[in-house]
Design an enzyme around this catalytic site. Structure first.
Site, PDB file in Angstrom:
ATOM      1  N   LYS A   1     -39.598  -8.438 -21.931  1.00  0.00           N
ATOM      2  CA  LYS A   1     -39.881  -8.592 -23.380  1.00  0.00           C
ATOM      3  C   LYS A   1     -39.380  -9.967 -23.839  1.00  0.00           C
ATOM      4  O   LYS A   1     -39.374 -10.901 -23.047  1.00  0.00           O
ATOM      5  CB  LYS A   1     -39.271  -7.443 -24.171  1.00  0.00           C
ATOM      6  CG  LYS A   1     -39.591  -6.074 -23.576  1.00  0.00           C
ATOM      7  CD  LYS A   1     -39.313  -4.967 -24.531  1.00  0.00           C
ATOM      8  CE  LYS A   1     -39.547  -3.646 -23.822  1.00  0.00           C
ATOM      9  NZ  LYS A   1     -39.635  -2.529 -24.715  1.00  0.00           N
ATOM     10  N   SER A  59     -37.544   4.137 -20.603  1.00  0.00           N
ATOM     11  CA  SER A  59     -36.153   4.480 -20.292  1.00  0.00           C
ATOM     12  C   SER A  59     -35.947   4.902 -18.836  1.00  0.00           C
ATOM     13  O   SER A  59     -35.184   5.824 -18.550  1.00  0.00           O
ATOM     14  CB  SER A  59     -35.638   5.555 -21.259  1.00  0.00           C
ATOM     15  OG  SER A  59     -35.663   5.059 -22.589  1.00  0.00           O
ATOM     16  N   HIS A  65     -49.441  -3.392 -24.082  1.00  0.00           N
ATOM     17  CA  HIS A  65     -48.131  -2.748 -24.301  1.00  0.00           C
ATOM     18  C   HIS A  65     -48.110  -2.176 -25.721  1.00  0.00           C
ATOM     19  O   HIS A  65     -48.685  -2.745 -26.648  1.00  0.00           O
ATOM     20  CB  HIS A  65     -47.011  -3.783 -24.105  1.00  0.00           C
ATOM     21  CG  HIS A  65     -45.657  -3.143 -24.061  1.00  0.00           C
ATOM     22  ND1 HIS A  65     -44.991  -2.761 -25.206  1.00  0.00           N
ATOM     23  CD2 HIS A  65     -44.860  -2.797 -23.012  1.00  0.00           C
ATOM     24  CE1 HIS A  65     -43.837  -2.212 -24.856  1.00  0.00           C
ATOM     25  NE2 HIS A  65     -43.732  -2.214 -23.536  1.00  0.00           N
ATOM     26  N   ASN A  89     -40.256  -5.625 -17.316  1.00  0.00           N
ATOM     27  CA  ASN A  89     -40.812  -6.237 -18.527  1.00  0.00           C
ATOM     28  C   ASN A  89     -39.622  -6.738 -19.341  1.00  0.00           C
ATOM     29  O   ASN A  89     -38.931  -5.946 -19.979  1.00  0.00           O
ATOM     30  CB  ASN A  89     -41.607  -5.185 -19.323  1.00  0.00           C
ATOM     31  CG  ASN A  89     -42.021  -5.708 -20.701  1.00  0.00           C
ATOM     32  OD1 ASN A  89     -41.969  -6.915 -20.957  1.00  0.00           O
ATOM     33  ND2 ASN A  89     -42.439  -4.801 -21.576  1.00  0.00           N
ATOM     34  N   GLY A 149     -35.532  -2.292 -20.539  1.00  0.00           N
ATOM     35  CA  GLY A 149     -34.111  -2.629 -20.644  1.00  0.00           C
ATOM     36  C   GLY A 149     -33.406  -2.791 -19.304  1.00  0.00           C
ATOM     37  O   GLY A 149     -32.651  -3.754 -19.094  1.00  0.00           O
ATOM     38  N   GLY A 182     -37.298   2.184 -24.832  1.00  0.00           N
ATOM     39  CA  GLY A 182     -36.115   1.589 -25.444  1.00  0.00           C
ATOM     40  C   GLY A 182     -35.245   2.587 -26.185  1.00  0.00           C
ATOM     41  O   GLY A 182     -34.325   2.205 -26.910  1.00  0.00           O
ATOM     42  N   GLU A 213     -46.746   4.822 -20.733  1.00  0.00           N
ATOM     43  CA  GLU A 213     -45.485   4.555 -21.418  1.00  0.00           C
ATOM     44  C   GLU A 213     -45.464   5.297 -22.750  1.00  0.00           C
ATOM     45  O   GLU A 213     -45.974   4.778 -23.762  1.00  0.00           O
ATOM     46  CB  GLU A 213     -45.334   3.059 -21.689  1.00  0.00           C
ATOM     47  CG  GLU A 213     -45.259   2.200 -20.447  1.00  0.00           C
ATOM     48  CD  GLU A 213     -44.433   0.941 -20.691  1.00  0.00           C
ATOM     49  OE1 GLU A 213     -43.531   0.694 -19.907  1.00  0.00           O
ATOM     50  OE2 GLU A 213     -44.686   0.230 -21.677  1.00  0.00           O
ATOM     51  N   GLU A 220     -45.979  -2.257 -27.929  1.00  0.00           N
ATOM     52  CA  GLU A 220     -45.464  -3.182 -28.958  1.00  0.00           C
ATOM     53  C   GLU A 220     -46.565  -4.146 -29.397  1.00  0.00           C
ATOM     54  O   GLU A 220     -46.610  -4.546 -30.564  1.00  0.00           O
ATOM     55  CB  GLU A 220     -44.220  -3.910 -28.421  1.00  0.00           C
ATOM     56  CG  GLU A 220     -43.031  -2.958 -28.336  1.00  0.00           C
ATOM     57  CD  GLU A 220     -41.996  -3.280 -27.271  1.00  0.00           C
ATOM     58  OE1 GLU A 220     -41.998  -4.401 -26.724  1.00  0.00           O
ATOM     59  OE2 GLU A 220     -41.193  -2.379 -26.976  1.00  0.00           O
TER      60      GLU A 220
HETATM   61  C1  PEP Z   1     -41.207  -1.100 -21.779  1.00  0.00           C
HETATM   62  O1  PEP Z   1     -41.145  -1.504 -22.918  1.00  0.00           O
HETATM   63  O2  PEP Z   1     -42.162  -1.461 -21.051  1.00  0.00           O
HETATM   64  C2  PEP Z   1     -40.179  -0.177 -21.309  1.00  0.00           C
HETATM   65  C3  PEP Z   1     -40.494   0.640 -20.352  1.00  0.00           C
HETATM   66  O3  PEP Z   1     -38.950  -0.245 -21.916  1.00  0.00           O
HETATM   67  P1  PEP Z   1     -37.619   0.604 -21.565  1.00  0.00           P
HETATM   68  O4  PEP Z   1     -37.522   0.729 -20.069  1.00  0.00           O
HETATM   69  O5  PEP Z   1     -36.491  -0.201 -22.145  1.00  0.00           O
HETATM   70  O6  PEP Z   1     -37.772   1.934 -22.233  1.00  0.00           O
END
Ligand code: PEP
Length: 258
Positions: A14, A214, A98, A12, A236, A176, A170, A100
């Site tokens: 973003k 993460s 998601h 992803n 990320g 993040g 998630e 966000e």
């Molecule tokens: C995400 O936002 O879908 C995600 C898993 O982010 P990260 O791996 O950066 O924690």
């Protein structure tokens, strides 16, 4: 290959990436992805770069998709992008719900369910995200929160539609932040989600359940080795080809050991 033996690793991006850096990343994934035949690899790119993803990933072992879609098929919805538009550019995946989007765009679980259904109607595989905040976890509400988020989708979609979705757990506190759930913490929630699916219908027991939050090369194998974790949704680390491919390698190692 059984549906659940093959792991999924989906990036992803973003709101990251520009034409030049995307080109290097997509080319690295197109060539590097070939080594991981037991892994379903995908990237969900910002919508303006769908055509670039299509041109650089076509014929490769890497699928591409979007990070959100409109709940509407077409019409006067300024700024929105329909599932069919994404399909025009070869997309096969669509993240919906998601955290966000839920937090910054006030998306309800009911709206997320509508988007999941729209995605399916257009021929996309929706990746439905669920997850609790830190406060919710600390107050012991994790199962109530993720259960209710999943229930909205279970209530709206028909069984044949549910059989085609992917669910991503998630935890918001892990996204993040560099602080992943431990493999045991993630497995506990995944087992709960699996039981919720099975309680709805044994026919959807194999819906892939991805963990996101993460995920890195260092923790991927332990997470993917859990009984109910079918892969990862990667934020990320999906922006760095070496890290993303190392996560694919971890998924491959776990898949081929099964
Ligand atoms: C995400 O936002 O879908 C995600 C898993 O982010 P990260 O791996 O950066 O924690």
């Amino acid at each position: 290959m059984s549906k659940r033996r093959a792991k999924w690793v989906v990036g992803n991006w973003k709101m990251n990436g520009r034409l030049a850096e995307n080109e290097a990343l997509l080319q690295a994934l197109a060539s590097g992805g070939e080594a991981y035949s037991d892994v379903h690899i995908g990237v969900c790119v910002p919508t303006p770069y769908l055509a670039q993803a299509e041109s650089l990933l076509k014929g490769a072992m890497v699928a591409w998709g979007v990070q959100d879609i409109s709940a509407h098929p077409q019409g006067a919805y300024t700024g929105e992008v329909s599932a069919e538009m994404a399909v025009d550019f070869g997309a096969t995946l669509a993240i919906v719900g998601h955290s966000e989007r839920r937090a910054y765009h006030a998306e309800s679980s009911e709206l997320v369910a509508v988007k999941a259904q729209r995605a399916l109607q257009a021929g996309l595989t929706p990746i439905v995200c669920v997850g609790e905040t830190l406060e919710e976890r600390e107050s012991g509400a994790t199962q109530d929160i993720v259960g209710a988020q999943l229930d909205a989708v279970l209530a709206r979609l028909a069984e044949h539609e549910l059989a085609r979705i992917i669910v991503a757990y998630e935890p918001v506190w892990a996204i993040g932040t560099g602080k992943s759930a431990t493999a045991a913490e993630a497995q506990e929630v995944h087992a709960f989600l699996r039981a919720r699916l099975v309680a709805k219908s044994a026919a959807i027991a194999d819906v892939p359940l991805l963990y996101g939050g993460s995920v890195k090369p260092e923790n991927a194998e332990a997470l993917f080795g859990q009984a109910d974790i079918d892969g990862g949704l990667i934020g990320g680390a999906s922006l760095k080809s070496l890290d993303f491919l190392a996560i694919c390698a971890a998924a491959q190692a776990v898949s081929s050991a099964r």
